[in-house]
Design an enzyme around this catalytic site. Structure first.
Site, PDB file in Angstrom:
ATOM      1  CE  LYS A 121      -2.135   3.504   2.144  1.00 52.31           C
ATOM      2  NZ  LYS A 121      -1.574   4.530   3.036  1.00 52.31           N
ATOM      3  CG  ASP A 140      -7.329   2.294   1.934  1.00 50.26           C
ATOM      4  OD1 ASP A 140      -8.421   1.816   1.613  1.00 50.26           O
ATOM      5  OD2 ASP A 140      -7.088   3.503   1.878  1.00 50.26           O
TER       6      ASP A 140
END
Length: 211
Positions: A121, A140
């Site tokens: 991420k 996320d």
DNA sequence: CTCCCGATAT
DNA sequence: ATATCAGGAG
């Protein structure tokens, strides 16, 4: 309606709402951005900016972190949560940046995630923000939740969700779309009590149908 | 899968 | 009081 068709309905609505959002994290040097993104794990950008406003007065490059004691770094970043892990990772990260990468942040995802504190991420955000490299979809907690609620996926695994979304979302929208979902997830499709009654995309959402 | 952990909204 | 937050490492 197919997923692709629903995407084509939803995207313009979110685009109209959020436009071209600029980075919420404040930084001067590329290295500072990477540090800021590491700090943003499980923490709001607003909080990160409060912390980095002071930290970045003395930290511009990896060498500045090497000279700083870990306890000092911990005090700076304490309010972002997970501060001991983050401080340790940022220290190790700086060492690898100096020894292996000679202060140059690698532009390849596989290399970037070798750096301590940098996962998939974080790497995607850094690449997209600094060099407009958008190889993946940032999945996320928000993108995960909204993708499941809307009905785009039925899965909890970020990597699987990313692959599923890639199947029907054109590549040029990958980065911006995940950004839109995150923004929408923060102010409307919130985790605890989603505001479906005033949601702009409710007509294209499976979750809303169930209510 | 568990731990890390303070701030914030409910 | 408690769930949740722009995750990553072991």
């Amino acid at each position: 309606m197919t997923k692709k068709e629903r995407f084509k309905k939803i995207f313009p609505i979110l685009k109209e709402k959020f436009g071209e959002p600029k980075a919420a994290l404040e930084f001067e040097t590329p290295y500072q951005l990477m540090v800021a993104v590491i700090l943003s794990a499980q923490c709001t950008d607003v909080r990160v900016n409060i912390v980095t406003k002071e930290l970045f007065k003395v930290v511009k490059e990896p060498a500045d972190i090497r000279e700083m004691k870990q306890e000092t770094l911990e005090k700076y970043i304490k309010s972002t949560g997970f501060y001991k892990n983050k401080a340790k990772n940022i220290k190790l990260n700086a060492e690898m940046m100096l020894d292996k990468y000679k202060d140059i942040i690698p532009k390849k995802l596989e290399e970037l995630i070798e750096l301590p504190g940098v996962g998939r991420k974080t790497a995607n955000v850094v690449l997209g923000e600094l060099w407009n490299i958008r190889e993946g979809i940032v999945v996320d907690t928000h993108v995960k939740r909204l993708s499941n609620r809307i009905g785009f996926v039925k899965n909890d695994n970020p990597e699987i969700i990313e692959r599923e979304l890639m199947k029907f979302i054109p590549k040029k929208y990958w980065f911006i779309y995940s950004h839109y979902l995150i923004l929408h997830g923060r102010n409307k499709c919130i985790a605890r009590k989603p505001k479906c009654e005033i949601c702009e995309i409710r007509n294209y959402c499976k979750y809303n149908e169930k209510i």
